[in-house]
Design an enzyme around this catalytic site. Structure first.
Site, PDB file in Angstrom:
ATOM      1  N   TYR A 101       0.838  -1.257   0.061  1.00 47.79           N
ATOM      2  CA  TYR A 101      -0.117  -0.099   0.102  1.00 47.79           C
ATOM      3  C   TYR A 101       0.864   1.247  -0.078  1.00 47.79           C
ATOM      4  O   TYR A 101       1.858   1.552   0.651  1.00 47.79           O
ATOM      5  CB  TYR A 101      -0.948   0.115   1.224  1.00 47.79           C
ATOM      6  CG  TYR A 101      -1.646   1.262   1.445  1.00 47.79           C
ATOM      7  CD1 TYR A 101      -2.974   1.566   0.903  1.00 47.79           C
ATOM      8  CD2 TYR A 101      -1.050   2.376   2.215  1.00 47.79           C
ATOM      9  CE1 TYR A 101      -3.475   2.699   0.988  1.00 47.79           C
ATOM     10  CE2 TYR A 101      -1.721   3.497   2.281  1.00 47.79           C
ATOM     11  CZ  TYR A 101      -2.852   3.737   1.865  1.00 47.79           C
ATOM     12  OH  TYR A 101      -3.646   4.914   1.870  1.00 47.79           O
ATOM     13  N   GLU A 189      -3.151   7.678  -4.124  1.00 52.01           N
ATOM     14  CA  GLU A 189      -3.012   6.537  -3.243  1.00 52.01           C
ATOM     15  C   GLU A 189      -3.074   5.183  -4.229  1.00 52.01           C
ATOM     16  O   GLU A 189      -3.858   5.188  -5.241  1.00 52.01           O
ATOM     17  CB  GLU A 189      -4.352   6.276  -2.434  1.00 52.01           C
ATOM     18  CG  GLU A 189      -4.224   4.999  -1.601  1.00 52.01           C
ATOM     19  CD  GLU A 189      -5.554   4.990  -0.771  1.00 52.01           C
ATOM     20  OE1 GLU A 189      -5.783   5.192   0.381  1.00 52.01           O
ATOM     21  OE2 GLU A 189      -6.660   4.568  -1.451  1.00 52.01           O
TER      22      GLU A 189
END
Ligand code: GDP
Ligand code: MN
Length: 389
Positions: A101, A189
């Site tokens: 992530y 993101e």
């Protein structure tokens, strides 16, 4: 402005992040053609401005044409948490060794850019932050210096990225930071940022790649990025919000049945509160801005009435530089043309308010009621909306 996954990934690619090639399509036929073109296995992905598509069944792998057709048929038109799927992204499926992530955003309380990284990717990152906060690396960046390669390597190392991909993760973090900075994003993101298995038999050769994207661009900086302005999801935008934007009016759709109109965003916001306090539910937020000319008022009234759920409207005017008598004249001219189908409560207060209310009274417009205070106006409009339903 939020971007669809594939648009975000196209931005990523411009800044050197590795992504899979693919195609955006809107029909099953085009989806199948795209799948044949990118080569099987493919992944068929719903393009909606909401996360959790995988869990909702909006992301499916297809091994051949028949499966690609089946998934495209099922996913197009699907409802994902209130968002209808109108576009699919078809890309060649990646092999995944592990899912990380990464994100960059502005930490408002620290007044600094924040880079986050975790080897626990692919899942809900809020859960990682809650259950195992030590696995989510948070690194503040000096905005004047930017993110250095040393810092990026440190983040990847602290996050315990596999040793052979530390450099690759650092590159990805730097590219993501560049996206965030240069595209004026408020959020960039990647979840998951994947590591591929690499070629069998070889050590190394593993790649770091963005499989998903979540990008929000700062609307106030869009003028600096005309090419990004094109990315607005016109199809999925509320048609009235789009019209308002084209007219340069601030309009936000809400769920209730009372239209709220005012001159000034602060005033409109407090009007929402007062109406809620009086037991009503606002249907929208419309800031007509300063000024009083009839054409502008007419436009605003038309926008409000374009929403069918509006049963009554509160027009809240506070005269400062704008004079209430002028606003009243604008209103009278506008209503003369529009002849509103639902009741309007107009609260006129401030500069020349007495004269304004007198003008309204004299004009005796059907369906238009004058009020003196905000509370009185809110109670009136709530009662009128109840009568209508
Ligand atoms: P989200 O559910 O909206 O976050 O959509 P994602 O794009 O993140 O996809 C959800 C999940 O589908 C990912 O976490 C992956 O596990 C899986 N997935 C997506 N693309 C691929 C792919 O190319 N290959 C494989 N094997 N899995 C994929
Ligand atoms: Mn994802």
């Amino acid at each position: 402005m939020d971007l669809l996954e594939y648009q975000g990934k196209q931005l990523f690619a411009r800044h050197g992040l590795r992504v899979s090639d693919g195609k955006a399509v809107t029909t099953v036929q085009d989806a199948v053609a795209a799948a044949n073109e990118v080569g099987y296995p493919v992944v068929v992905k719903a393009q909606v401005l909401i996360g959790g598509r995988g869990k909702a069944g909006g992301v499916k792998l297809a091994a051949d044409e028949a499966e690609a057709r089946e998934h495209a048929t099922n996913i197009l038109g699907m409802d994902i948490h209130g968002h209808t799927v109108r576009t699919l992204w078809i890309e060649h499926a990646s092999d995944i060794a592990t899912e990380y992530y990464a994100s960059v955003l502005l930490d408002r309380s620290a007044k600094q850019p924040l880079v986050m990284f975790s080897v626990e990717g692919g899942v809900d990152i809020e859960e990682v932050a809650e259950r195992t906060p030590e696995k989510l690396i948070r690194h503040h960046v000096d905005a004047l210096k930017g993110l250095s390669r040393e810092e990026a390597i440190q983040i990847a190392t602290d996050g315990k990225a596999d040793e052979d991909v530390v450099a690759g993760v650092a590159d990805a973090l730097m590219a993501l930071y560049e996206v965030w900075l240069e595209e004026d994003a408020s959020l960039a993101e990647i979840n998951p940022l994947i590591v591929t298995p690499g070629t069998a038999g070889e050590t190394g050769g593993r790649e770091v790649k963005a499989l998903d994207s979540k990008v929000s661009l700062d609307d106030n900086a869009l003028y600096r990025h005309p090419e990004n302005q094109e990315l607005a999801d016109k199809e999925n935008e509320d048609p009235i919000e789009r019209r308002a934007k084209e007219q340069g009016v601030q309009y936000v759709k809400l769920d209730g049945d009372i239209g709220i109109l005012g001159n000034g965003a602060g005033l409109v916001m407090s009007t929402l509160d007062v109406v809620a306090q009086a037991g009503g539910e606002p249907a929208n937020f419309l800031d007509a801005g300063g000024g009083s000319d009839a054409a502008k008022i007419k436009q605003a009234v038309e926008l409000i009435l374009a929403n069918d759920s509006v049963k009554a409207v509160l027009f809240n005017i506070f005269g400062g530089i704008t004079r209430c008598d002028e606003v009243a004249r604008g209103l009278i001219a506008a209503f003369d043309e529009i002849k509103p189908s639902v009741p309007f409560v107009v609260r006129l207060d401030g500069t020349n308010d007495v004269a304004g209310r007198e003008l309204l009274q004299e004009a005796a417009l059907g369906n238009v009621h004058a009020a003196r205070t905000m509370n009185e106006a809110a109670e009136m409009v709530v009662a009128l909306a109840k009568e209508q339903s």
